[in-house]
Scaffold this motif. Structure first.
Motif, PDB file in Angstrom:
ATOM      1  N   GLU A  69       0.789  -1.220   0.000  1.00 27.88           N
ATOM      2  CA  GLU A  69       0.000   0.000   0.000  1.00 27.88           C
ATOM      3  C   GLU A  69       0.829   1.282   0.000  1.00 27.88           C
ATOM      4  O   GLU A  69       0.347   2.325  -0.433  1.00 27.88           O
ATOM      5  N   ASN A  70       2.044   1.202   0.502  1.00 27.70           N
ATOM      6  CA  ASN A  70       2.836   2.417   0.646  1.00 27.70           C
ATOM      7  C   ASN A  70       4.313   2.074   0.475  1.00 27.70           C
ATOM      8  O   ASN A  70       5.043   1.907   1.447  1.00 27.70           O
ATOM      9  N   LYS A  71       4.734   1.961  -0.772  1.00 28.32           N
ATOM     10  CA  LYS A  71       6.096   1.516  -1.063  1.00 28.32           C
ATOM     11  C   LYS A  71       7.142   2.529  -0.617  1.00 28.32           C
ATOM     12  O   LYS A  71       8.321   2.192  -0.484  1.00 28.32           O
ATOM     13  N   GLU A  72       6.732   3.784  -0.420  1.00 30.97           N
ATOM     14  CA  GLU A  72       7.679   4.799   0.070  1.00 30.97           C
ATOM     15  C   GLU A  72       7.842   4.719   1.587  1.00 30.97           C
ATOM     16  O   GLU A  72       8.687   5.389   2.161  1.00 30.97           O
ATOM     17  N   TYR A  73       7.014   3.921   2.231  1.00 31.91           N
ATOM     18  CA  TYR A  73       7.045   3.774   3.691  1.00 31.91           C
ATOM     19  C   TYR A  73       6.939   5.121   4.397  1.00 31.91           C
ATOM     20  O   TYR A  73       7.608   5.378   5.398  1.00 31.91           O
ATOM     21  N   SER A  74       6.056   5.967   3.876  1.00 34.87           N
ATOM     22  CA  SER A  74       5.820   7.249   4.529  1.00 34.87           C
ATOM     23  C   SER A  74       4.766   7.136   5.629  1.00 34.87           C
ATOM     24  O   SER A  74       4.574   8.062   6.410  1.00 34.87           O
ATOM     25  N   LYS A  75       4.073   6.002   5.690  1.00 39.72           N
ATOM     26  CA  LYS A  75       3.086   5.742   6.730  1.00 39.72           C
ATOM     27  C   LYS A  75       3.289   4.333   7.244  1.00 39.72           C
ATOM     28  O   LYS A  75       3.303   3.377   6.469  1.00 39.72           O
ATOM     29  N   PHE A  76       3.455   4.198   8.556  1.00 38.75           N
ATOM     30  CA  PHE A  76       3.757   2.894   9.139  1.00 38.75           C
ATOM     31  C   PHE A  76       2.520   2.138   9.618  1.00 38.75           C
ATOM     32  O   PHE A  76       2.516   0.923   9.664  1.00 38.75           O
ATOM     33  N   SER A  77       1.475   2.845  10.011  1.00 33.63           N
ATOM     34  CA  SER A  77       0.290   2.159  10.525  1.00 33.63           C
ATOM     35  C   SER A  77      -0.447   1.450   9.390  1.00 33.63           C
ATOM     36  O   SER A  77      -0.447   1.910   8.249  1.00 33.63           O
ATOM     37  N   VAL A  78      -1.077   0.332   9.732  1.00 29.21           N
ATOM     38  CA  VAL A  78      -1.806  -0.462   8.737  1.00 29.21           C
ATOM     39  C   VAL A  78      -3.211  -0.747   9.269  1.00 29.21           C
ATOM     40  O   VAL A  78      -3.420  -0.831  10.485  1.00 29.21           O
ATOM     41  N   PRO A  79      -4.203  -0.901   8.379  1.00 29.74           N
ATOM     42  CA  PRO A  79      -5.569  -1.205   8.832  1.00 29.74           C
ATOM     43  C   PRO A  79      -5.625  -2.522   9.596  1.00 29.74           C
ATOM     44  O   PRO A  79      -5.054  -3.526   9.169  1.00 29.74           O
ATOM     45  N   MET A  80      -6.314  -2.513  10.703  1.00 25.09           N
ATOM     46  CA  MET A  80      -6.400  -3.691  11.568  1.00 25.09           C
ATOM     47  C   MET A  80      -7.000  -4.882  10.836  1.00 25.09           C
ATOM     48  O   MET A  80      -6.542  -6.017  11.002  1.00 25.09           O
TER      49      MET A  80
END
Length: 354
Positions: free
Chosen positions: A27-38
């Motif tokens: 979902e975020n290959k740049e890893y700018s967001k670490f949280s993921v949907p539960m």
């Protein structure tokens, strides 16, 4: 570090991180967001591919299919009427505030406000990219500090979970979940209490007892937005008809502020191969393990006799229980070699004497 508990707990924590990282990579290959949907994280924990299960719409209100609790979000905030008491004096209506009613009104207002905040929760995220250790012992008998909103916010923002101190009863790891409203704003934080059992056989009845112990301790701490009490069974076969297994319905319960108890049985053939690593490094048959470790020649004899390397033999048989009466080939081979050496030694002595 494996100071707390056994190797299984380390692999379970690693499994949690890998499942979350798998979602981030998609979902975020740049890893700018670490949280993921539960919900997606739970699917990953259960070995369910997103493509097989379909896309998950995290903007959907999970409470649409459930009735709101009575008095939630529909009760007006004005409680002035509840703070006043009507009396009749000389045929004239008079009102005057009373301390007892005012206190009850304040409690009711606080309860309504808490329920309203809970009703705002629509989505829950998991966030952890590393795991460390919390050596403090203040939560040994009381988990209230683990449910503190500031504490949970700090470990969530830091992206960490932690092993508890060595000898801590009931739990092995703690993580933080974030509760958000439909617009993505943070409403509060939810503790995730994890107990790990590394067994090749763990019954449903035993799992129920462990879950109840977790939930009882969590209830005593009175978490503001509920809690997830998760029993992780690593190394045991999955029970297809078992109740209380972790699934996406747990997210809906958490959105309502519930204290949720669930069981996660990590698949024996997990996608990261951690079960194979665990099986090849641990055993309930200490004799076999020590023989293969300390008598290297038995490993060579084993390969010659059964056509398998000692590593293959370990993966296939060392995790089997004694109740299954599997044959201890290395033990038998060592006994036979010892017997052969004894016979040879006796013959040599007889030759010398004659």
């Amino acid at each position: 570090t494996m100071e707390k508990g056994d190797f299984g707990e380390v692999l379970v924590a690693f499994y949690f991180l890998l499942c979350a990282d798998e979602i981030r990579g998609k979902e975020n290959k740049e890893y700018s967001k670490f949280s993921v949907p539960m919900e997606k994280w739970i699917d990953s924990l259960n070995g369910v591919d997103d493509d097989e299960d379909g896309d998950v719409n995290m903007d959907t209100n999970p409470d649409e299919e459930m009735a709101h609790d009575e008095g939630t979000a529909t009760v007006p905030m004005d409680v002035d009427d509840s703070k006043r008491q009507s009396t009749k004096r000389g045929g004239e209506d008079k009102t005057k505030p009373t301390a007892g009613v005012e206190t009850r009104g304040a409690r009711k207002a606080a309860r309504m406000n808490e329920e309203r905040k809970r009703s705002d929760v629509k989505n829950i995220d998991f966030n952890a990219i590393q795991i460390c250790r919390n050596h403090l012992r203040g939560y040994a008998s009381d988990w209230t500090s683990l449910c503190d909103q500031t504490f949970l916010r700090n470990i969530f923002d830091a992206g960490v979970g932690f092993y508890v101190f060595a000898g801590c009863a009931t739990i092995d790891c703690v993580f933080s979940l974030v509760a958000k409203d439909a617009g993505g704003a943070v409403v509060g934080y939810i503790p995730l209490f994890v107990s790990v059992k590394s067994h090749d056989d763990f019954t449903e009845a035993a799992a129920v007892i462990e879950c109840h112990q977790l939930k009882r301790k969590a209830e005593e701490a009175e978490p503001e937005f509920g809690a997830l009490c998760l029993l992780v069974i690593f190394g045991a076969e999955r029970k297809g008809n078992e109740k209380n297994l972790l699934d996406k319905s747990c997210v809906k319960q958490l959105c309502k502020g519930g204290l949720v108890e669930a069981v996660l049985r990590i698949p024996r053939e997990d996608k990261f191969g951690l079960s194979d690593v665990f099986a090849s490094m641990t055993s309930d048959r200490d004799e076999t393990t020590e023989i293969l470790a300390s008598h290297c020649f038995v490993g060579y004899e084993l390969e010659a006799k059964i056509g398998k390397s000692k590593e293959e033999y370990a993966r296939e048989s060392l995790r089997k229980t004694r109740r299954k009466k599997t044959k201890d080939i290395p033990v038998d081979m060592l006994k036979q070699l010892a017997s052969d050496l004894t016979v040879k030694s006796d013959k040599d002595e007889m030759g010398v004497n004659t």
